[in-house]
Design a protein around this motif. Structure first.
Motif, mmCIF file in Angstrom:
data_model
loop_
_atom_site.group_PDB
_atom_site.id
_atom_site.type_symbol
_atom_site.label_atom_id
_atom_site.label_comp_id
_atom_site.label_asym_id
_atom_site.label_seq_id
_atom_site.Cartn_x
_atom_site.Cartn_y
_atom_site.Cartn_z
ATOM 1 N N HIS A 93 0.853 -1.202 0.000
ATOM 2 C CA HIS A 93 0.000 0.000 0.000
ATOM 3 C C HIS A 93 0.879 1.240 0.000
ATOM 4 C CE1 HIS A 93 -3.922 -2.003 0.830
ATOM 5 N NE2 HIS A 93 -3.073 -2.987 1.082
ATOM 6 N N ARG A 94 0.709 2.035 -1.043
ATOM 7 C CA ARG A 94 1.568 3.205 -1.185
ATOM 8 C C ARG A 94 0.944 4.405 -0.499
ATOM 9 N NH1 ARG A 94 4.985 4.106 -6.070
ATOM 10 N NH2 ARG A 94 6.011 6.077 -5.617
ATOM 11 N N GLY A 95 1.766 5.153 0.234
ATOM 12 C CA GLY A 95 1.266 6.318 0.967
ATOM 13 C C GLY A 95 1.627 7.628 0.291
ATOM 14 N N ASN A 96 1.287 8.718 0.980
ATOM 15 C CA ASN A 96 1.589 10.053 0.460
ATOM 16 C C ASN A 96 2.163 10.917 1.593
ATOM 17 O OD1 ASN A 96 -0.580 10.893 2.054
ATOM 18 N ND2 ASN A 96 -2.031 10.540 0.390
ATOM 19 N N GLU A 97 2.210 12.224 1.347
ATOM 20 C CA GLU A 97 2.833 13.121 2.331
ATOM 21 C C GLU A 97 2.191 12.999 3.715
ATOM 22 O OE1 GLU A 97 3.106 17.201 1.034
ATOM 23 O OE2 GLU A 97 3.873 16.563 -0.918
ATOM 24 N N SER A 98 0.855 12.798 3.736
ATOM 25 C CA SER A 98 0.178 12.773 5.039
ATOM 26 C C SER A 98 0.650 11.567 5.871
ATOM 27 C CB SER A 98 -1.345 12.762 4.876
ATOM 28 O OG SER A 98 -1.749 11.495 4.446
ATOM 29 N N HIS A 99 1.010 10.484 5.190
ATOM 30 C CA HIS A 99 1.491 9.315 5.931
ATOM 31 C C HIS A 99 2.888 9.571 6.512
ATOM 32 C CE1 HIS A 99 -1.551 7.588 3.154
ATOM 33 N NE2 HIS A 99 -1.948 7.079 4.315
ATOM 34 N N VAL A 100 3.677 10.340 5.766
ATOM 35 C CA VAL A 100 5.005 10.678 6.291
ATOM 36 C C VAL A 100 4.827 11.566 7.532
ATOM 37 C CG1 VAL A 100 7.238 11.705 5.748
ATOM 38 C CG2 VAL A 100 5.938 10.550 3.947
ATOM 39 N N GLU A 101 3.886 12.514 7.440
ATOM 40 C CA GLU A 101 3.630 13.382 8.611
ATOM 41 C C GLU A 101 3.156 12.542 9.802
ATOM 42 O OE1 GLU A 101 0.941 16.150 6.858
ATOM 43 O OE2 GLU A 101 2.599 17.156 5.806
ATOM 44 N N ASP A 102 2.254 11.589 9.535
ATOM 45 C CA ASP A 102 1.774 10.715 10.628
ATOM 46 C C ASP A 102 2.940 9.931 11.246
ATOM 47 O OD1 ASP A 102 -0.734 11.600 10.059
ATOM 48 O OD2 ASP A 102 -1.397 9.764 9.042
ATOM 49 N N ALA A 103 3.820 9.474 10.375
ATOM 50 C CA ALA A 103 4.959 8.671 10.873
ATOM 51 C C ALA A 103 5.874 9.532 11.749
ATOM 52 C CB ALA A 103 5.735 8.087 9.690
ATOM 53 N N ILE A 104 6.095 10.770 11.331
ATOM 54 C CA ILE A 104 6.943 11.666 12.145
ATOM 55 C C ILE A 104 6.256 11.921 13.494
ATOM 56 C CG2 ILE A 104 7.885 14.017 12.331
ATOM 57 C CD1 ILE A 104 8.153 14.018 9.254
ATOM 58 N N ASN A 105 4.972 12.197 13.465
ATOM 59 C CA ASN A 105 4.256 12.472 14.725
ATOM 60 C C ASN A 105 4.301 11.262 15.658
ATOM 61 O OD1 ASN A 105 3.671 15.032 13.938
ATOM 62 N ND2 ASN A 105 1.688 14.507 13.023
ATOM 63 N N ALA A 106 4.133 10.082 15.058
ATOM 64 C CA ALA A 106 4.180 8.860 15.888
ATOM 65 C C ALA A 106 5.566 8.700 16.506
ATOM 66 C CB ALA A 106 3.838 7.647 15.029
ATOM 67 N N ALA A 107 6.602 8.963 15.698
ATOM 68 C CA ALA A 107 7.981 8.829 16.215
ATOM 69 C C ALA A 107 8.199 9.827 17.348
ATOM 70 C CB ALA A 107 8.984 9.060 15.088
ATOM 71 N N LEU A 108 7.721 11.043 17.178
ATOM 72 C CA LEU A 108 7.942 12.055 18.221
ATOM 73 C C LEU A 108 7.156 11.724 19.494
ATOM 74 C CD1 LEU A 108 8.000 15.290 16.005
ATOM 75 C CD2 LEU A 108 9.950 14.114 17.079
ATOM 76 N N MET A 109 5.965 11.156 19.301
ATOM 77 C CA MET A 109 5.138 10.790 20.459
ATOM 78 C C MET A 109 5.775 9.646 21.264
ATOM 79 S SD MET A 109 1.190 10.986 19.490
ATOM 80 C CE MET A 109 1.001 9.237 19.327
ATOM 81 N N ALA A 110 6.341 8.691 20.520
ATOM 82 C CA ALA A 110 6.913 7.505 21.191
ATOM 83 C C ALA A 110 8.245 7.822 21.867
ATOM 84 C CB ALA A 110 7.136 6.399 20.160
ATOM 85 N N LYS A 111 8.809 8.953 21.487
ATOM 86 C CA LYS A 111 10.184 9.286 21.840
ATOM 87 C C LYS A 111 10.484 9.264 23.345
ATOM 88 C CE LYS A 111 14.207 10.599 20.772
ATOM 89 N NZ LYS A 111 14.681 11.921 20.402
ATOM 90 N N LYS A 112 9.637 9.948 24.106
ATOM 91 C CA LYS A 112 9.951 10.173 25.513
ATOM 92 C C LYS A 112 10.099 8.841 26.269
ATOM 93 C CE LYS A 112 8.739 13.335 29.091
ATOM 94 N NZ LYS A 112 7.618 13.808 29.846
ATOM 95 N N GLN A 113 9.090 7.995 26.044
ATOM 96 C CA GLN A 113 9.086 6.730 26.790
ATOM 97 C C GLN A 113 10.222 5.807 26.330
ATOM 98 O OE1 GLN A 113 5.249 4.910 26.641
ATOM 99 N NE2 GLN A 113 5.595 3.793 28.548
ATOM 100 N N TRP A 114 10.418 5.770 25.008
ATOM 101 C CA TRP A 114 11.454 4.891 24.450
ATOM 102 C C TRP A 114 12.849 5.330 24.899
ATOM 103 C CZ3 TRP A 114 12.189 0.275 22.735
ATOM 104 C CH2 TRP A 114 13.271 -0.046 21.937
ATOM 105 N N ALA A 115 13.088 6.641 24.885
ATOM 106 C CA ALA A 115 14.420 7.133 25.248
ATOM 107 C C ALA A 115 14.686 6.939 26.734
ATOM 108 C CB ALA A 115 14.552 8.610 24.875
ATOM 109 N N SER A 116 13.630 6.873 27.548
ATOM 110 C CA SER A 116 13.882 6.794 28.985
ATOM 111 C C SER A 116 13.826 5.362 29.528
ATOM 112 C CB SER A 116 12.905 7.693 29.745
ATOM 113 O OG SER A 116 11.606 7.236 29.490
ATOM 114 N N VAL A 117 13.392 4.433 28.666
ATOM 115 C CA VAL A 117 13.364 3.044 29.139
ATOM 116 C C VAL A 117 14.821 2.565 29.289
ATOM 117 C CG1 VAL A 117 13.386 1.829 26.899
ATOM 118 C CG2 VAL A 117 12.059 0.913 28.780
ATOM 119 N N SER A 118 15.045 1.622 30.209
ATOM 120 C CA SER A 118 16.419 1.167 30.430
ATOM 121 C C SER A 118 16.991 0.519 29.162
ATOM 122 C CB SER A 118 16.401 0.185 31.597
ATOM 123 O OG SER A 118 16.998 -1.015 31.230
ATOM 124 N N TRP A 119 18.299 0.672 28.957
ATOM 125 C CA TRP A 119 18.921 0.119 27.739
ATOM 126 C C TRP A 119 18.734 -1.387 27.653
ATOM 127 C CZ3 TRP A 119 22.620 -3.590 28.336
ATOM 128 C CH2 TRP A 119 23.343 -3.625 29.526
#
Ligand code: NAD
Length: 542
Positions: free
Chosen positions: A74-100
């Motif tokens: 399934h091919r996406g467009n610009e809006s999917h790239v924006e969604d992917a960036i938002n998801a990455a930024l949202m997940a960031k805090k918890q992922w970066a603070s979880v133990s290595w």
């Protein structure tokens, strides 16, 4: 909370299985190939851990069997790239603070799955969609990918362990922070392992990622993503989008939170990316990390003291395995005239025995090139060589795309060391050879150094230690991976960290600690245990 300084499991390279007739791995692989060919896959993007489907479905066919349908993505467009960036930024805090340890466990589990229960499936997918032989798929999608994931965990702990000096009253510490923002992983078609490593290496170091694979590698990329998720990767940490490169670039390179790109692909694409990042530099919150491993025009320099049979084997394997579609493939060779007849005799007999065809017939050494654009480009260079007085095709030269994109292994002999196929990366089964007078060896070393813009891999064949030493010194900058009496391909994680300089990339050495260092930003902490209580230094006293 309980604390411990954990050590990670010991790591060794994943053994390469042989796939000899009657072996259990061969049986499993044949079964997996049958299974993959028995249905049409429906491959969604994965954004924030959710499957995303669109109205635009793109058909996937094996390069060697154009009329078979592997499935659709399934091919996406610009809006999917924006969604992917938002998801990455949202997940960031918890992922970066979880133990290595949690991050390490996920990728170690993924490696165990790839080396074990998923091995046949991911190899079969790589064989079918990227037209790799069983051996080429095994060393790539099973072994190299498992090695990347396992060794990266070890390198991560080494990086975390390295600490500055301290003394009795000052405790100095170094923290390795994830980058601020999200990382973009932009991956090539030719290695499933690279496709898996480029998003997972930054993620392991605490970053979140938008991953855009090559259109020709979506089929095996989807399996990597399945494995990561089954291994426990939380939603939003790696977001897989299927869009065109320029569409992804337009959204990503103008985003203020863009923190870095992990790229492998062609030099032209990378140079455009660098320009775009430069043009947008005022928009970013931090200076983005730019890591790119790109093209090559890899040489084999043969000295008259070499063993002709060894040279022939290196040329046959180095130039034609995976149809010359390895960034490290041997594509220009310099051979002394007094060894030429013997070397050509051996190469010719190799060539005459090579079979080309479908990946499902395991006796084929050569399969198809990746797609029609690549086929047409290679055919054009071959046809031009047929007409050019400076070039002579001494083997191959036939191209046929009726059933699949088959280019016969082709050897061009040229009298012009600057003939176009000695200089440009063709990325296909074409080797160009320049035969030189042995007394001109010194000038030939300079020719090797100055002929192309690339500096990825190269080999010297010689039994003479003085010659080897001289060539190593004089070709100091001509290759990031240099081989002595070996083909210039086949780098193994933790054994030959891989990457080149000049037009071949930033040389950040995938499969080493050096690469992981690009995905962290260190913070130095100095703690004073006995803070001074008086501003005056002793020398101020009378
Ligand atoms: P490519 O440059 O065509 O594509 C790489 C990725 O960039 C793909 O995902 C593609 O969709 C994307 N892309 C293409 N055009 C784009 C654009 N204008 N903007 C943004 N993204 C864009 O490379 P490829 O054909 O997939 O792979 C072959 C190339 O990769 C060869 O040049 C090879 O030498 C190189 N390579 C280098 C290494 C290395 O380690 N040095 C390893 C593997 C491959």
């Amino acid at each position: 909370m309980q604390e411990s300084l954990f050590s990670v499991p010991p790591v060794k390279n994943e053994p390469v299985l042989s796939y000899i007739s009657g072996s259990p791995e061969r049986e499993k692989l044949i079964e997996a190939l049958k299974c993959a060919k028995g249905y049409e896959a429906d491959i969604p993007m994965i954004i924030n851990g959710k499957e995303v489907r669109t109205d635009e479905k793109i058909m996937m066919n094996p390069p060697h069997e154009r009329d078979h349908v592997l499935g659709y993505y399934h091919r996406g467009n610009e809006s999917h790239v924006e969604d992917a960036i938002n998801a990455a930024l949202m997940a960031k805090k918890q992922w970066a603070s979880v133990s290595w340890k949690q991050r390490a466990s996920i990728f170690l589990k993924a490696a165990a799955m790839i080396a074990g229960p998923y091995r046949a499936r991911i190899n079969a997918a790589t064989m079918l969609a990227q037209s790799k032989s069983a051996h080429q798929a095994e060393i790539d999608s099973a072994c190299e990918l498992a090695d990347f994931l396992r060794f990266n965990v070890r390198y991560m702990t080494e990086i975390y362990t390295e600490q500055p000096n301290s003394d009795e009253i000052n405790w100095n510490r170094l923290e390795q922070r994830e980058l601020e923002g999200f990382v973009f992983a932009l991956t090539p078609f030719n290695f499933t392992a690279i496709a898996g490593n480029l998003p997972s290496a930054p993620a392991l170091m605490g970053n979140t990622v938008v991953w855009k694979p090559s259109n020709s590698q979506v089929y095996s990329a989807a399996i990597i993503m399945d494995i990561f998720m089954e291994a426990g990767l939380p939603e939003g940490v790696i977001n897989l989008v299927f869009v065109s490169g320029p569409v992804a670039g337009k959204v990503i390179f103008s985003h203020p939170d863009f923190a870095g790109i992990h790229f492998t692909g062609s030099t032209g694409v990378f140079q455009n990316i660098w320009k775009e990042v430069g043009n947008n530099i005022h928009k970013y919150k931090s200076y983005p990390r730019i890591v790119g491993e790109t093209g090559g025009k890899n040489f084999v320099l043969v000295h008259e003291s070499s063993n002709p049979r060894e040279v022939a084997t290196a040329l046959t394997r180095g130039a034609f395995e995976y149809q010359g579609q390895k960034c490290s493939a041997a594509s220009r060779a310099y051979i002394p005239s007094n060894l030429w007849d013997q070397i050509w005799n051996d190469v010719k007999s190799d060539m005459d025995s090579i079979k080309m065809g479908s990946v499902e017939d395991l006796s084929n050494f050569v399969n198809a090139v990746i797609d029609e654009a690549s086929f047409d480009k290679l055919e054009m260079f071959i046809n031009n060589a047929k007409k050019d007085k400076n070039a002579k095709i001494i083997h191959g030269g036939n191209c046929d795309k009726s059933k699949g994109f088959f280019i016969e292994p082709t050897i061009i002999l040229t009298k012009d060391p600057h003939y176009i196929t000695m200089e440009e990366e063709l990325f296909g089964p074409v080797l160009t050879i320049y035969v030189y007078d042995p007394k001109d060896f010194d000038e030939v070393i300079d020719l090797v150094d100055t002929t192309s813009i690339y500096a990825l891999t190269g080999s010297i064949f010689s039994k003479d230690r003085y010659i080897i030493e001289k060539v190593l010194k004089r070709l100091n900058h001509a290759a990031g991976n240099f081989y002595i009496n070996d083909k210039p391909t086949g780098a193994v994680v933790n054994m030959q960290p891989f990457g080149g300089a000049r037009g071949s990339g930033t040389n950040d050495k995938a499969g080493s600690k050096l690469n992981l260092l690009r995905w962290v930003s260190p913070r130095t902490i100095k703690e004073c245990l006995l803070p001074p209580k008086n501003y005056r230094y002793p020398f101020l006293e009378k």
